[in-house]
Design an enzyme around this catalytic site. Structure first.
Site, PDB file in Angstrom:
ATOM      1  N   GLY A 280     -14.995   2.910   3.806  1.00  0.00           N
ATOM      2  CA  GLY A 280     -13.607   3.255   3.558  1.00  0.00           C
ATOM      3  C   GLY A 280     -13.039   2.768   2.241  1.00  0.00           C
ATOM      4  N   GLN A 281     -13.865   2.173   1.386  1.00  0.00           N
ATOM      5  CA  GLN A 281     -13.348   1.737   0.090  1.00  0.00           C
ATOM      6  C   GLN A 281     -13.117   2.966  -0.776  1.00  0.00           C
ATOM      7  OE1 GLN A 281     -15.852  -0.982  -2.161  1.00  0.00           O
ATOM      8  NE2 GLN A 281     -14.214  -1.449  -3.598  1.00  0.00           N
ATOM      9  N   SER A 282     -11.872   3.151  -1.210  1.00  0.00           N
ATOM     10  CA  SER A 282     -11.541   4.324  -2.029  1.00  0.00           C
ATOM     11  C   SER A 282     -11.172   3.945  -3.458  1.00  0.00           C
ATOM     12  CB  SER A 282     -10.406   5.129  -1.390  1.00  0.00           C
ATOM     13  OG  SER A 282      -9.259   4.334  -1.234  1.00  0.00           O
TER      14      SER A 282
ATOM     15  N   ASN B 191     -12.947  -3.615   2.682  1.00  0.00           N
ATOM     16  CA  ASN B 191     -13.864  -2.489   2.780  1.00  0.00           C
ATOM     17  C   ASN B 191     -14.821  -2.560   1.592  1.00  0.00           C
ATOM     18  OD1 ASN B 191     -12.473  -1.406   5.026  1.00  0.00           O
ATOM     19  ND2 ASN B 191     -10.993  -0.446   3.663  1.00  0.00           N
TER      20      ASN B 191
ATOM     21  N   HIS C 176     -10.419  -5.665  -3.115  1.00  0.00           N
ATOM     22  CA  HIS C 176      -9.078  -5.966  -2.634  1.00  0.00           C
ATOM     23  C   HIS C 176      -9.125  -6.240  -1.142  1.00  0.00           C
ATOM     24  CE1 HIS C 176      -9.586  -1.582  -2.357  1.00  0.00           C
ATOM     25  NE2 HIS C 176      -8.716  -1.587  -1.351  1.00  0.00           N
TER      26      HIS C 176
ATOM     27  N   HIS D 149      -7.014  -5.834   2.322  1.00  0.00           N
ATOM     28  CA  HIS D 149      -5.900  -5.219   3.039  1.00  0.00           C
ATOM     29  C   HIS D 149      -5.384  -6.247   4.036  1.00  0.00           C
ATOM     30  CE1 HIS D 149      -6.780  -0.905   2.036  1.00  0.00           C
ATOM     31  NE2 HIS D 149      -7.978  -1.419   1.825  1.00  0.00           N
TER      32      HIS D 149
ATOM     33  N   ASP E 199       0.852  -1.189   0.000  1.00  0.00           N
ATOM     34  CA  ASP E 199       0.000   0.000   0.000  1.00  0.00           C
ATOM     35  C   ASP E 199       0.889   1.242   0.000  1.00  0.00           C
ATOM     36  OD1 ASP E 199      -1.749   2.204   1.090  1.00  0.00           O
ATOM     37  OD2 ASP E 199      -3.200   0.563   1.128  1.00  0.00           O
ATOM     38  N   ILE E 200       0.549   2.239  -0.801  1.00  0.00           N
ATOM     39  CA  ILE E 200       1.372   3.448  -0.877  1.00  0.00           C
ATOM     40  C   ILE E 200       1.136   4.378   0.320  1.00  0.00           C
ATOM     41  CG2 ILE E 200       1.636   3.357  -3.380  1.00  0.00           C
ATOM     42  CD1 ILE E 200      -0.438   5.643  -3.546  1.00  0.00           C
TER      43      ILE E 200
END
Length: 116
Positions: free
Chosen positions: A95-97, A89, A102, A104, A32-33
């Protein structure tokens, strides 16, 4: 969101760089960035599904594969003893952006409960 404009589809296609930890025929794992823990990876199916709500009975094997790969990565990175958290999410309110399903996987710090 269309596959053509999906950030994760672009990473999978090699159009955008990603820090790959694992790749197989069904998924990729990238760091994750914006990590929320010392280890924070994303397990992403190669096939575009916007969210868990879009998964069907035909996707059950894929969903299990994503969780199993996340566990393998966490264990390979030394987090078996102290544990790790796997999170999906679903929807902006959760919180899914990025609207490509995917998982986490977070580890390396104490995970509080409830999470948010």
């Amino acid at each position: 969101m269309s596959e053509e404009s999906c950030l994760f589809c672009k990473i999978i296609a090699g159009q955008i760089a990603g820090n790959f930890v694992h790749q197989d025929e069904r998924c990729v794992v990238i760091r994750d960035i914006h990590p929320q823990a010392p280890m924070h990876v994303l397990v992403i199916p190669r096939d575009h599904l916007e969210s868990l709500d879009d998964a069907t009975q035909n996707d059950e094997g894929l969903l299990g594969h994503l969780l199993r790969v996340g566990a393998r990565v966490a264990n390979d990175e030394g987090h078996a003893e102290n544990g790790y958290r796997s999170v999906v999410n679903t929807g902006a309110g959760a919180g899914q952006s990025v609207f490509h399903l995917h998982v986490h996987v977070l580890a390396g710090r104490v995970m509080n409960w409830p999470p948010g």
